[in-house]
Design a protein around this motif. Sequence first.
Motif, short mmCIF file in Angstrom:
data_model
loop_
_atom_site.label_atom_id
_atom_site.label_comp_id
_atom_site.label_asym_id
_atom_site.label_seq_id
_atom_site.Cartn_x
_atom_site.Cartn_y
_atom_site.Cartn_z
N GLU B 113 0.84 -1.21 0.00
CA GLU B 113 0.00 0.00 0.00
C GLU B 113 0.87 1.25 0.00
OE1 GLU B 113 -4.08 -1.19 2.34
OE2 GLU B 113 -2.40 -0.58 3.57
N ILE B 115 3.83 1.69 -1.17
CA ILE B 115 4.55 2.01 -2.40
C ILE B 115 3.61 2.03 -3.61
CG2 ILE B 115 6.78 1.20 -1.54
CD1 ILE B 115 6.36 -1.35 -3.18
N GLY B 116 2.31 1.97 -3.33
CA GLY B 116 1.34 2.21 -4.38
C GLY B 116 1.14 1.08 -5.38
N VAL B 117 1.17 -0.17 -4.91
CA VAL B 117 0.91 -1.31 -5.80
C VAL B 117 -0.61 -1.44 -5.99
CG1 VAL B 117 1.08 -3.82 -5.98
CG2 VAL B 117 3.01 -2.49 -5.10
N PRO B 118 -1.07 -1.65 -7.25
CA PRO B 118 -2.51 -1.78 -7.48
C PRO B 118 -3.13 -2.96 -6.72
CG PRO B 118 -1.31 -1.62 -9.56
CD PRO B 118 -0.29 -1.74 -8.49
N ARG B 119 -4.40 -2.83 -6.38
CA ARG B 119 -5.07 -3.77 -5.48
C ARG B 119 -4.97 -5.23 -5.92
NH1 ARG B 119 -10.26 -1.37 -4.63
NH2 ARG B 119 -9.16 -0.08 -3.11
N MET B 122 -1.57 -6.55 -5.56
CA MET B 122 -1.27 -6.63 -4.13
C MET B 122 -1.78 -7.95 -3.55
SD MET B 122 -2.03 -3.69 -1.26
CE MET B 122 -2.82 -2.66 -2.37
#
Lengths: 258, 289, 203
Positions: B113, B115-119, B122
């Motif tokens: 979350e 580092i902004g990884v898509p859901r 993730m």
Amino acid sequence: MVERLSFYLERSSPLHRLNPTTKLVVAFTLILVAFLGPGLLLPSLIFLLILTPLSFVGQVGREFLRTTVRLLLPLFAFLFVMQSLFYPGGKTVLFGFWIFSVKLEGVRFAFLTATRVLVMVSSFLLLLFTTHPGVLLLDLTQRGLPASVAYILASTLQIIPQMQAKAATILDAQRSRGLDTSGSLGRRIRALLPLVGPLVFGSLVDVEERAIAIEARGFRSSRPKTSLVEIEDRPLERALRWLCLLAIILALGSRLWP
Amino acid sequence: MAVIEIQNLTYTYPATSHPALREVSLTVEAGEFVAIIGPNGAGKSTLCYTLAGFIPHFFKGELQGEVRVAGQDIRRVRLEDWVLKVGLVFQNPFNQISGAKFTVYEEIAFGLENIGVPREEMKRRVEEVMALTGIEDLADRSPYALSGGQQQRVALASILVMQPEVLVLDEPTSQLDPIGTREVFQVIRRLAHQGVTIIMAEHKVEWIAEYADRVIALAEGRVIGTGTPADVLTDPRLPDYGIGISRYTAVARRAAGEGLWPAERRLPVTLDEAEAGFRAVEEAHAHLH
Amino acid sequence: MKLIDSIKKDFNTMTLVLIPVAIAINVVIGQIVVLLRLPVYLDSIGTVLVGAICGPWAGALTGTLSNIIWGLLIDPNAFPWFPVALFIGFVSGWCARFGLFRTWWGVIITGFLVAITAAVVSTPIAVYLYGGITASGSSFITAFLLQTGRDLVTAVLSTNFLVEPVDKIATALLAYAIIRGLSRRYLMRFPRAENVLPAESKK
């Protein structure tokens, strides 16, 4: 001491399924209307006709009423005695005894204050009983609450039960070594220090490692964050929140232009 | 290819007068498993923090010499970028729980979350590392309501999920009971087999002897030996520095003193080598009679 | 822009991890004090600590969130009092910045200033929300002052001025004792450590 995360009770009720922000907005609205709105009876009606039925819809009615009474009964008893006797604007004496006299204005004021505080406390309680703190924080973060504030609140909620458990252990150990935690005031003050030291320093030494641990997991990343969970928000709830705003404006209007 | 290069590193913590590391040089190749041994206070943790970028970025202090990861100078790379390349797991499992999350599943996703990884990605990555570390059944538990070994595997999973090029482990089992230790080592063994680059500070020399490609011995902040486990772990100076040796080495050394170990043979560090050595002695004796 | 940058610097990761511990210290010691039936609160030791070593803004945040946590966990009556806690953290942070956390007498002055601030900030809350009477024993003083003809605001404010200093001076001294018990190396990890380290070792 209580070792739990919050007042939250896990149930599957329509109230539990509402978006946390909706519940927060409704709670604030009821409180503001109770404090700003007209009439002696408005706050008590809010409690009896809105909050209490809602608590049963949320399947937490019994716990809701019990906790409300537990938290507020001492305050209310105090409030009624003090205000009915000492309210500054009291003129109409209802009855008197010895050097005291109970005045109508004081009783009215105590009633209004008590029922307003009742709405304040019980609105929050209803929110907390039906909302997991993690879900509330997640929803608020998605609406712009800084991630650092959400982090602080979430980790505080998880640290406190551990520190309470540690405090209980230290307290037991000290007691078994003859530490007096009842006794005179002087003794009780002396009992405090051997308790506080181990508790405080023990938890402060961990701070450095915990900071490293969260930095190792990108906590300080400047990239835009994403979220594992998405919290549902329905158009109907959005409409309800606008209605709440309207209610607040009306209550404010009634206060400004009576 | 060298992933990490350290040249002549001398480092002093703030508010201290003596360097914690002195003139340390080492290179870590991709896919290598490097073990760091040394007595308490030898600088193992300091070296781990340096490899993971926390020295100098987090601890400040005075750093001389060169530290490079994938060719980049440590001073030029921000910590938030460095941690994506080098993951760090340390001793105390409890302190590695973020506190920000209420379930193990969310705890492992925390780094992603940030580092902004898509859901969707993730979820896939979280489930992969949970399988790899054997903690699928803990997904919905509170990370605080776990045993030390379970918590340490959650900590390991939380770092692995970020897919670092190098994994730094600072005595990951030193605060665990025997069961927890075994659980964690099983995971590390699996990672080593998969070719993950691992640098591990560790006391358990028998384990190192079996799995490490290379061993670096530290004492008083200096590198006092580097090479294969067989070379470094049989160095007769180790006990003088307060470094424990393998019980197989200890037995064979005693035997050698009595003339019961083949003179030309190097001292053993594993059970297999010890067995082979003693068999050779036995055969030689059978020959004589 | 300079102000915002300096505030940002105060909120490094060490501060963000310290704040939850500080809030937990507030809550747990606050509860122990109730358990021991002591005539003080001592529920802001952590807030003063953060104010001193991480700056006034971090202290203010600690105070605010402390009341939110107290409300979430123990009693929602705590929510409306958050401005009091906010100012406790803020004022102790400024006192530390002016060097008052380097000596024990400076800390007593800090406790006194914090008490005055707390008294002033809590008065409108007590008057407006609770009509001046809260569940604490000090309300007897308020009632007495009302009986002798003082108006409500004066009565509540005077009560607060009488009650607050003991608690806040004790709080500040305990926070100071904690700081003195921490190593220099540890303190230096926090953004405003120079506020509490003795002058001679400043370099």
